[in-house]
Motif scaffolding. Structure first.
Motif, PDB file in Angstrom:
ATOM      1  N   GLU A   1       0.836  -1.186   0.162  1.00  0.00           N
ATOM      2  CA  GLU A   1       0.126  -0.285  -0.101  1.00  0.00           C
ATOM      3  C   GLU A   1       1.178   1.338  -0.424  1.00  0.00           C
ATOM      4  N   GLN A   2       0.242   2.316  -0.651  1.00  0.00           N
ATOM      5  CA  GLN A   2       0.790   3.308  -0.934  1.00  0.00           C
ATOM      6  C   GLN A   2       0.749   4.630   1.156  1.00  0.00           C
ATOM      7  N   TRP A   3       1.867   4.986   1.156  1.00  0.00           N
ATOM      8  CA  TRP A   3       1.586   5.449   3.456  1.00  0.00           C
ATOM      9  C   TRP A   3       0.883   6.456   2.711  1.00  0.00           C
ATOM     10  N   ALA A   4      -0.154   6.219   4.371  1.00  0.00           N
ATOM     11  CA  ALA A   4      -1.233   6.984   4.276  1.00  0.00           C
ATOM     12  C   ALA A   4      -0.898   8.540   5.338  1.00  0.00           C
ATOM     13  N   PHE A   5      -1.294   9.516   4.848  1.00  0.00           N
ATOM     14  CA  PHE A   5      -0.655  11.039   5.847  1.00  0.00           C
ATOM     15  C   PHE A   5      -2.411  11.364   5.946  1.00  0.00           C
ATOM     16  N   PRO A   6      -2.184  12.008   7.561  1.00  0.00           N
ATOM     17  CA  PRO A   6      -4.045  12.708   7.196  1.00  0.00           C
ATOM     18  C   PRO A   6      -3.764  13.658   7.383  1.00  0.00           C
ATOM     19  N   GLU A   7      -2.677  14.559   6.744  1.00  0.00           N
ATOM     20  CA  GLU A   7      -2.413  16.334   6.550  1.00  0.00           C
ATOM     21  C   GLU A   7      -2.849  16.427   5.220  1.00  0.00           C
TER      22      GLU A   7
ATOM     23  N   GLN B   1       6.977  23.627  13.013  1.00  0.00           N
ATOM     24  CA  GLN B   1       6.020  23.339  12.628  1.00  0.00           C
ATOM     25  C   GLN B   1       4.314  22.392  13.269  1.00  0.00           C
ATOM     26  N   THR B   2       3.680  22.196  12.415  1.00  0.00           N
ATOM     27  CA  THR B   2       2.548  21.859  13.126  1.00  0.00           C
ATOM     28  C   THR B   2       2.087  21.289  12.517  1.00  0.00           C
ATOM     29  N   THR B   3       2.652  19.572  12.198  1.00  0.00           N
ATOM     30  CA  THR B   3       2.334  18.875  11.521  1.00  0.00           C
ATOM     31  C   THR B   3       3.150  18.173  11.235  1.00  0.00           C
ATOM     32  N   PRO B   4       2.573  16.427  11.493  1.00  0.00           N
ATOM     33  CA  PRO B   4       4.415  15.497  11.401  1.00  0.00           C
ATOM     34  C   PRO B   4       4.831  15.765   9.293  1.00  0.00           C
ATOM     35  N   MET B   5       5.480  15.091   9.388  1.00  0.00           N
ATOM     36  CA  MET B   5       5.874  15.287   7.693  1.00  0.00           C
ATOM     37  C   MET B   5       5.567  14.215   6.857  1.00  0.00           C
ATOM     38  N   ALA B   6       4.780  14.850   5.690  1.00  0.00           N
ATOM     39  CA  ALA B   6       5.203  13.659   4.817  1.00  0.00           C
ATOM     40  C   ALA B   6       5.228  13.276   3.540  1.00  0.00           C
ATOM     41  N   PHE B   7       5.561  12.404   3.179  1.00  0.00           N
ATOM     42  CA  PHE B   7       7.163  12.551   1.901  1.00  0.00           C
ATOM     43  C   PHE B   7       6.252  11.597   1.257  1.00  0.00           C
TER      44      PHE B   7
END
Length: 842
Positions: free
Chosen positions: A133-139, A259-265
């Protein structure tokens, strides 16, 4: 230019894979629920493999897939295999006791699949598909498009639940790995990538200071290539390296840089899209010493393609290969998209063209590759390669046909550290010949004939560009370097070639006709310049004139024959090079000067008395260094302190009055279609400015430019003043000035993406100017910001907004308006409206 940090990142211990090496919970299916994967009816007692397609998580680690065997054979084991090239992310496979175990890498991009082939003795093999699966980022959602060998476009979608701003960038995967190691927690926590965030914040802070912004928020308002608060942002990236792994990173960031959210990449690899099966063939005809007709034939006539050629000489140079040729060619082709359509630039079907300025007796490789054209929502075209560069064919140019049997004798008469004196004696005194003094290392890989042609090509370019300003009607007949008969020649003093001590120079002599074609053999010898010695030269410097823009100064050396160098530097920048006693560490200063000038350093040396001009930044302390030079400083560095004053604004007796108004081009055309052709002015904003100087104004300067904040890196107010004083782009000593600022918010001008992929927006305009009196002092600085909006005057509501006025015949009426030409026929009796005054309160 985008501020990407592809490679300049400090190392952090650890690699990404170590973050995810933990075992995942077993995810074993019940074989009884699996469909029968066999191909059809089998004989009783025949083993049958039963297994189903499976899906696993994006994180790295080990996962299990259930299988079963009907009619198993004792002592027989299932084997699972896959194509390693098809799925390099799948690291190991094992099978035992009803479980297939796979170990995988993290999936940092879109979902991916691999086909596993299951085998068992006596049974028919079964293929199952494994999907990671693709990594899912909530933001954030991240999508990639237009992936090319040298770039990609990313679309960021801000998901529900987060409505703040965000920062984004592209990093080389190697650099990314250095930032995310064992000292970080798992993905989804702020600790992950903490070192990268700290680097980003420091980088943005330095950028804020260098751009002169007072806050991060102010910088983010203009830095659209790295920061956004829009629900969706599309950002193209260019200038990447082919076949290289990169990471696209996005994370929430407020306007203070926190920084206000985790990193998405998203991990991606540049490469050839291989969408095309094009192959190429061709041939060269009409080949001469310098020209060839090249015909390239693709394998089909439906797909676009492009081509270029490269010499055997260039292919021997470090860092030059077929991909380099393609990348440089694509950059040149993409630049043409501003003036030509993509269809006109690219080839389709067989193509024949002329290659000129080739080297004689040299082999060339003709390369071709498939291309595609893409269009964005606004209809802007982009082009990308679909195949790797392919060799269509090779050819070799003819050697030169010598038409003059003249030969040359070269005698070295005198060798200095910075010059060489030779005597050239031709066997035929009527032959015109050219003499060149070239550092030998610069001609590495070229034989003498090729070197001569390279020199001829250089000088032909200079002739075409009228490089020697002092020579009228420049041609090969009067080109510096050309001579006839026996002649004694100093390489630098006579012809301007530069020399460094203890270097080897190759001196070339060859005949050239009036058309720039070599007519004789090439004679060449090598000469080593002398070692430089210390000098006792002294210098006197006088400041002839200085103001806020620059200064003229004269250097007079005691020994006129020795070379010397001036170097102008801000006094504050010299502080790190001061010793405890206040003197200069001259060795370090000389190293910095050599770094500053690089290969051009010898062009900044002089002999004898010289008057020179130096641009300055106002209100700045400088130090002028002057010293003898021959490969390094041959005297101590003499210092002269210089202060560049502020502009004399507000000190003058003169002044100007400025009034302006805006018109719609189509309205002016309706009044006078001859003066204002509709085809040229429809949709335009026409700005008319009346300039009324006072009687004691000797000069006045007025311009329309973006706000002064846009020129922080160039000098701010001082730079804007120089723009106003440039008569080619502003109004100098004019009483009326017409310009065409864009309507703010117009579809064609409001926002676009430039050649480097940066998003460009049109910001408000400013009207600025000042007057100068006979003492060269200035009036107060006049400056007003305005936003042209395509609505009638009085309907504008926003700050700085200016609407258009009703068109009237201002070219033959109104104060201080120059009448360009009288229009025949009845004039439309329109009462001129009051002009908008300059600098009023809002």
């Amino acid at each position: 230019m985008r501020f990407n940090k592809f490679f300049a990142l400090p190392a952090v211990a650890g690699v990404l894979l170590s973050v995810f090496s933990c075992q995942k919970p077993q995810e074993q299916q019940d074989p009884s629920q699996e469909p029968d994967s066999s191909a059809g009816p089998v004989a009783p007692g025949t083993p049958v493999i039963k297994a189903a397609d499976a899906s696993i998580k994006a994180a790295s680690g080990s996962y299990e897939i259930a299988y079963s065997i009907d009619n198993p054979v004792e002592g027989t084991a299932l084997t699972a295999a896959m194509d390693a090239e098809q799925a390099p992310w799948l690291k190991t496979i094992g099978a035992d006791n009803g479980k297939i175990t796979v170990t995988v890498e993290d999936n940092l991009s879109s979902a991916r699949t691999a086909v596993l082939t299951l085998s068992y003795k006596g049974a028919e093999s079964v293929n199952i598909t494994l999907t990671q699966e693709q990594w899912a980022f909530p933001e954030f959602g991240i999508e990639i498009s237009n992936l090319t060998p040298f770039g990609a476009t990313f679309t960021i979608t801000r998901n529900a639940g987060y409505d703040g701003g965000y920062f984004f960038e592209v990093l080389n995967k190697t650099a990314w790995d250095r930032y995310v190691g064992d000292d970080n927690n798992h993905i989804g926590e702020f600790a992950f990538g903490s070192a990268l965030y700290e680097s980003d914040y420091a980088y943005l802070s330095r950028m804020k200071e260098s751009m002169g912004h007072s806050s991060m928020a102010e910088m983010f308002a203009m830095l659209k290539s790295m920061y956004s608060s829009d629900p969706t942002t599309t950002m193209p990236y260019s200038g990447l390296s082919v076949d290289t792994d990169y990471m696209f990173i996005v994370y929430g960031m407020d306007t203070d840089g926190k920084q206000t959210t985790p990193m998405a990449f998203y991990q991606f690899r540049t490469g050839w899209s291989e969408e095309s099966g094009l192959t190429f063939s061709g041939k060269a005809t009409d080949v001469t010493e310098n020209y060839a007709t090249l015909t390239v034939t693709p394998s089909n006539n439906e797909e676009y393609w492009y081509m270029d050629w490269v010499s055997e000489i260039d292919l021997k140079k470090a860092g030059v290969d077929y991909s380099t040729v393609l990348q440089n060619s694509l950059k040149n082709a993409s630049a043409l998209l501003t003036a030509y359509s993509a269809e006109d630039i690219l080839c389709k079907g067989p193509e024949t063209l002329q290659a000129s300025n080739l080297m004689p007796g040299t082999e060339y490789t003709v390369l071709a590759w498939g291309m595609k054209i893409s269009y964005d929502e606004g209809g802007k075209a982009s082009i990308a390669a679909t195949t790797e560069p392919q060799v269509a064919f090779t050819f070799k140019t003819e050697g030169y046909l010598i038409v003059d049997d003249c030969t040359f004798k070269i005698d070295v008469l005198e060798v200095e550290d910075m010059d060489i004196l030779v005597r050239v004696t031709p066997s035929n005194p009527e032959t015109m010949y050219y003499t060149a003094f070239v550092e030998k290392s610069r001609m590495e890989g070229y034989d003498d004939e090729q070197a001569a042609q390279r020199i001829i090509n250089m000088e032909q370019t200079r002739i075409d560009q009228n490089y020697y300003d002092a020579i009228e009607n420049l041609s090969w007949a009067n080109l510096p370097g050309m001579a006839g008969g026996t002649k004694e020649i100093w390489g630098r003093r006579d012809y301007g070639w530069t020399f460094a001590p203890e270097h080897t120079y190759r001196i070339y002599v060859f005949g050239v006709d009036l058309f720039g074609i070599r007519s004789t053999i090439v004679e060449a010898i090598d000469v080593n310049t002398a070692k430089a010695g210390q000098s006792k030269n002294h210098f006197n410097v006088t400041i002839d004139k200085i103001n806020w823009q620059g200064m003229t100064y004269t250097v007079t050396p005691e020994v006129e024959s020795e070379y010397w160098m001036p170097f102008f530097i801000e006094t504050a920048e010299l502080l790190p090079y001061r010793l405890a006693d206040g003197s200069l560490d001259e060795k370090k200063v000389m190293h910095e000067i050599e770094e500053y000038y690089e290969d051009e350093i010898l062009y900044n040396t002089y002999t004898g008395k010289r008057s020179l001009y130096q641009r300055v930044t106002p209100d700045t302390d400088y130090t002028l260094l002057v010293f003898g030079y021959a490969g390094t400083n041959t005297t101590r560095m003499y210092e002269w302190p210089i202060y560049a004053p502020k502009p004399p604004l507000g000190l003058g007796k003169a002044d100007i009055d400025l009034k302006y108004e805006l018109f719609r081009g189509e309205d002016l055309s309706a009044i006078d279609p001859i003066r204002w052709p509709l085809a040229d002015y429809e949709g335009d904003c026409i700005m008319m400015i009346d300039i009324t100087p006072t009687d004691n104004a000797t000069h006045w300067y007025v311009g329309v430019w973006p706000p002064v904040e846009n020129f922080v890196n160039e000098g701010g107010l001082y730079y804007l003043m120089t723009l106003d004083m440039n008569a080619t782009v502003s109004a100098v000593d004019q009483t009326q000035y017409r310009t065409r600022p864009w309507w703010y918010g117009s579809t064609q001008n409001w926002e676009w993406v430039d050649e480097e992929g940066d998003v460009v927006k049109h910001w408000p305009w400013t009207l600025s100017g000042f007057a100068e009196d006979e003492d060269e002092n200035y009036s107060e600085w006049h400056y007003e910001m305005f936003i042209p909006v395509p609505v009638p005057k009085g309907e504008e509501t926003g700050k700085y907004e200016v609407g258009y006025t009703k068109a009237y015949d201002f070219w033959s009426t109104g104060k201080n308006v120059k009448v360009y030409s009288a229009r025949k026929g009845a004039e439309i009796p329109v009462e001129p409206l009051p002009r908008r005054t300059f600098g009023h309160d809002r």
